[in-house]
Design a protein around this motif. Structure first.
Motif, PDB file in Angstrom:
ATOM      1  N   ILE A   9     -31.972  13.015 -43.109  1.00  0.00           N
ATOM      2  CA  ILE A   9     -31.662  14.307 -42.145  1.00  0.00           C
ATOM      3  C   ILE A   9     -32.442  14.703 -41.338  1.00  0.00           C
ATOM      4  CG2 ILE A   9     -31.455  16.762 -42.869  1.00  0.00           C
ATOM      5  CD1 ILE A   9     -31.952  16.052 -45.934  1.00  0.00           C
ATOM      6  N   ALA A  10     -31.838  15.243 -40.336  1.00  0.00           N
ATOM      7  CA  ALA A  10     -32.384  15.709 -38.985  1.00  0.00           C
ATOM      8  C   ALA A  10     -32.193  17.126 -39.010  1.00  0.00           C
ATOM      9  CB  ALA A  10     -32.012  15.026 -37.964  1.00  0.00           C
ATOM     10  N   ILE A  11     -33.362  17.878 -38.530  1.00  0.00           N
ATOM     11  CA  ILE A  11     -33.114  19.121 -38.011  1.00  0.00           C
ATOM     12  C   ILE A  11     -33.036  19.358 -36.497  1.00  0.00           C
ATOM     13  CG2 ILE A  11     -34.253  21.624 -37.845  1.00  0.00           C
ATOM     14  CD1 ILE A  11     -35.915  20.806 -40.679  1.00  0.00           C
ATOM     15  N   ALA A  12     -31.748  19.488 -36.013  1.00  0.00           N
ATOM     16  CA  ALA A  12     -31.262  19.282 -34.557  1.00  0.00           C
ATOM     17  C   ALA A  12     -31.806  20.702 -33.948  1.00  0.00           C
ATOM     18  CB  ALA A  12     -29.912  18.839 -34.456  1.00  0.00           C
ATOM     19  N   HIS A  13     -31.527  21.803 -34.680  1.00  0.00           N
ATOM     20  CA  HIS A  13     -31.762  23.085 -34.158  1.00  0.00           C
ATOM     21  C   HIS A  13     -31.911  24.289 -35.051  1.00  0.00           C
ATOM     22  CE1 HIS A  13     -30.778  25.677 -30.468  1.00  0.00           C
ATOM     23  NE2 HIS A  13     -30.457  26.432 -31.582  1.00  0.00           N
ATOM     24  N   LEU A  28     -28.375  21.134 -39.460  1.00  0.00           N
ATOM     25  CA  LEU A  28     -29.008  19.785 -40.195  1.00  0.00           C
ATOM     26  C   LEU A  28     -27.860  18.964 -39.880  1.00  0.00           C
ATOM     27  CD1 LEU A  28     -30.059  21.597 -43.387  1.00  0.00           C
ATOM     28  CD2 LEU A  28     -31.386  20.849 -41.626  1.00  0.00           C
ATOM     29  N   LYS A  29     -28.442  17.736 -39.646  1.00  0.00           N
ATOM     30  CA  LYS A  29     -27.331  16.500 -39.500  1.00  0.00           C
ATOM     31  C   LYS A  29     -27.736  15.314 -40.537  1.00  0.00           C
ATOM     32  CE  LYS A  29     -26.021  18.045 -35.122  1.00  0.00           C
ATOM     33  NZ  LYS A  29     -24.542  18.409 -35.153  1.00  0.00           N
ATOM     34  N   THR A  30     -26.753  14.827 -40.874  1.00  0.00           N
ATOM     35  CA  THR A  30     -26.571  13.658 -41.822  1.00  0.00           C
ATOM     36  C   THR A  30     -25.754  12.659 -41.388  1.00  0.00           C
ATOM     37  OG1 THR A  30     -25.093  14.639 -43.341  1.00  0.00           O
ATOM     38  CG2 THR A  30     -27.199  15.108 -43.908  1.00  0.00           C
ATOM     39  N   TRP A  31     -25.729  11.545 -41.602  1.00  0.00           N
ATOM     40  CA  TRP A  31     -24.987  10.522 -41.411  1.00  0.00           C
ATOM     41  C   TRP A  31     -24.431   9.661 -42.385  1.00  0.00           C
ATOM     42  CZ3 TRP A  31     -29.194  12.172 -38.956  1.00  0.00           C
ATOM     43  CH2 TRP A  31     -29.162  12.467 -37.659  1.00  0.00           C
TER      44      TRP A  31
END
Length: 283
Positions: A124-128, A99-102
């Motif tokens: 949020i992004a689910i990258a993998h 999970l990616k956040t910025w």
């Protein structure tokens, strides 16, 4: 007065032949990119904000509205709760998510700074893993809104925001994550903000939200969290919609005019008062 106020020095006239308003003080070089929120408004999905108002905002022609720090803090809390919710939900299925956040400030509230036309900030992004890649758009709401939002699987304008960011991210799946806070939880958040005298325009970073979640003992199970999956099924049409919305900004930069149909009635009442159009036919 209407739903907005023009900045000092900006005036407006009404053209009865074209049924449009023409504004002074338009500087095309100051045009901001089309963001996810403005995109939804341009398409007419936002019943609370018109395309006309969004166009004027993009050109910095209206006064900015004070935003209650409560909404930003509650939103940050919702994002943190959704992060834990997603990790737990997928782990129970034996799936470990990347999970990616910025940091909002570090990316200047725009994950797509290299894109000259479109922009916005991902929650949020689910990258993998690859098959689970998705943009996660998080919204914080009051519990009283649960049934209404569930019935439509998310508010239409918010779904469009999420899909806009999904398209820019080159993925096709968007998860609309809604966190519903109880009245008691909302009251506690407001009380704590008042107690700490949080600055309205510069509310604390996510660390403040983490601290408040800990203080309140909140977990994903403490709130009702609903996830609605949406996909971009017609990417070409969606791209065309984005270009259509962007063209409205370009057209305004060239003509300084907006058709009256792009505004809400309360907004045209305000503009009529300023332009003198409201007095036509009275004398």
């Amino acid at each position: 007065m209407g739903d907005f106020k023009l900045k000092r020095g900006v005036s407006v006239t009404y053209n009865a032949n074209y049924k449009s308003y023409t504004f002074t003080g338009v500087d095309a070089s100051k045009m901001n990119k089309l963001t996810s929120r403005a995109f939804a408004c341009m398409l007419g999905h936002n019943v609370y904000e018109s395309a006309g108002k969004s166009i004027l905002e993009r050109f910095k022609l209206i006064e900015t509205e004070d935003i209650d720090e409560y909404w930003g803090i509650r939103g940050d809390m919702a994002e943190l709760l959704v992060l834990d919710f997603l990790k737990d939900a997928y782990n129970q299925q034996g799936i470990e998510l990347d999970l990616k956040t910025w940091d909002k400030e570090q990316v200047s509230y725009d994950n797509f700074r290299k894109n000259e036309k479109f922009g916005g900030l991902l929650d949020i992004a689910i990258a993998h893993p690859e098959e689970y890649r998705a943009v996660v758009e998080v919204k914080s709401k009051s519990l009283k809104d649960l049934d209404k939002i569930t019935a439509t699987r998310g508010r239409p304008e918010e779904v469009q925001q999420g899909l806009f960011l999904t398209k820019l991210s080159n993925v096709t799946k968007c998860l609309m994550a809604y966190v519903f806070f109880t009245p008691d939880q909302e009251a506690t958040i407001k009380d704590y903000i008042t107690e700490k005298n949080v600055n309205k325009q510069h509310y604390p970073s996510r660390n403040f939200a983490e601290m408040l979640i800990a203080k309140m003992g909140l977990t994903p199970k403490s709130c009702k969290i609903s996830i609605f999956k949406h996909t971009i099924d017609a990417p070409t049409k969606f791209e065309n919609d984005m270009e259509t919305a962007y063209q409205k900004l370009i057209d305004f930069g060239n003509t300084c005019s907006i058709n009256a149909s792009e505004f809400r009635v309360s907004e045209t009442d305000y503009l009529d008062d300023l332009s003198g159009n409201g007095n036509l036919g009275l004398f």
